[in-house]
Write a protein that holds these residues in place. Structure first.
Motif, PDB file in Angstrom:
ATOM      1  N   ILE A 115     -16.611  23.924  32.777  1.00 43.79           N
ATOM      2  CA  ILE A 115     -15.540  23.524  32.648  1.00 43.79           C
ATOM      3  C   ILE A 115     -15.406  21.979  33.408  1.00 43.79           C
TER       4      ILE A 115
ATOM      5  N   SER B 295     -10.965  31.628  35.167  1.00 39.36           N
ATOM      6  CA  SER B 295     -10.177  32.478  34.305  1.00 39.36           C
ATOM      7  C   SER B 295      -9.544  31.841  33.148  1.00 39.36           C
ATOM      8  N   GLU B 296      -8.983  30.645  33.165  1.00 39.50           N
ATOM      9  CA  GLU B 296      -8.126  29.840  32.457  1.00 39.50           C
ATOM     10  C   GLU B 296      -7.599  28.670  32.930  1.00 39.50           C
ATOM     11  N   VAL B 297      -7.389  27.912  31.890  1.00 37.39           N
ATOM     12  CA  VAL B 297      -6.694  26.187  32.333  1.00 37.39           C
ATOM     13  C   VAL B 297      -5.454  26.265  31.965  1.00 37.39           C
ATOM     14  N   LEU B 298      -4.524  25.817  32.933  1.00 39.30           N
ATOM     15  CA  LEU B 298      -3.245  25.558  32.628  1.00 39.30           C
ATOM     16  C   LEU B 298      -2.532  24.245  32.773  1.00 39.30           C
TER      17      LEU B 298
ATOM     18  N   ARG C 142       2.861  34.782  33.869  1.00 39.64           N
ATOM     19  CA  ARG C 142       2.878  36.109  33.214  1.00 39.64           C
ATOM     20  C   ARG C 142       3.187  37.435  34.066  1.00 39.64           C
TER      21      ARG C 142
ATOM     22  N   ARG D 180      -4.219  19.614  35.641  1.00 36.25           N
ATOM     23  CA  ARG D 180      -4.141  20.667  35.072  1.00 36.25           C
ATOM     24  C   ARG D 180      -4.780  21.771  36.271  1.00 36.25           C
TER      25      ARG D 180
ATOM     26  N   LEU E  69      -6.801  25.015  37.231  1.00 37.19           N
ATOM     27  CA  LEU E  69      -7.883  25.993  36.948  1.00 37.19           C
ATOM     28  C   LEU E  69      -7.628  27.446  37.758  1.00 37.19           C
ATOM     29  N   VAL E  70      -7.342  28.540  36.785  1.00 34.38           N
ATOM     30  CA  VAL E  70      -6.890  29.773  37.524  1.00 34.38           C
ATOM     31  C   VAL E  70      -8.198  30.454  37.907  1.00 34.38           C
TER      32      VAL E  70
END
Length: 179
Positions: A38, A55-58, A80, A105, A107-108
């Motif tokens: 990423i 894990s994910e991008v928010l 969540r 952003r 980064l999780v």
């Protein structure tokens, strides 16, 4: 095509044509030759984090500030139903976060017992490099405290420094958030 086809027969024909025209997936050795991560920016520097470490991008979440923590701890967000501590990665390394909030952003990272969000100036999505093009660090790549978490670089249109979020969350400085 004078005969009338049922909808199901028509779907079967379309399926057969799609399967005939579909490209084969790359073979296993070809996929192993690529490195993916990423891409993101902190200040004027470009970084790439290994795919398996994010894990994910928010988008920047709404955070609740916490008393008695270091200035680079933005607060906690509800992701969540889980509390996500959000850290300003720029401030942690002594830089100023971009004033353009729309580009920011998070980064999780989920590693061992750490679940945290790392706020960055901007994310550039998935970046792919040839595995054998990973270069060792040069002296001009070493830039203060962030250099402890850099594992090399890739040369492209930009110098992409390989940043390890897992190495960061394992460090004692990252875990020491109380004032």
């Amino acid at each position: 095509m004078s005969e009338s086809l049922t909808a199901f027969e028509l779907l079967l024909q379309i399926d057969q044509r799609c399967r005939l025209l579909a490209a084969d997936l790359p073979s296993q050795p070809a996929r192993q030759d690529n490195w993916s991560g990423i891409g993101f920016r902190l200040g004027e520097r470009w970084y790439v984090a290994p795919m398996g470490e994010v894990s994910e991008v928010l988008h920047e979440p709404r955070v609740t500030q916490m008393p008695g923590v270091r200035s680079w701890v933005k607060g906690v967000a509800n992701l969540r139903g889980r509390l996500l501590p959000v850290m300003d990665l720029c401030a942690l390394f002594g830089h100023e976060l971009s004033p353009l909030r729309k580009q920011r952003r998070v980064l999780v990272i989920e590693h061992d017992d750490v679940f945290a969000g790392l706020m960055v100036d901007e994310v550039f999505g998935l970046q792919h490099f040839a595995q054998d093009s990973l270069e060792p660090l040069l002296m001009d790549d070493l830039d203060g405290p962030v250099s402890a978490f850099i594992q090399g670089r890739f040369q492209g249109e930009q110098h992409w420094q390989v940043f390890s979020p897992f190495a960061l969350v394992r460090s004692s400085g990252f875990r020491d958030v109380a004032i």
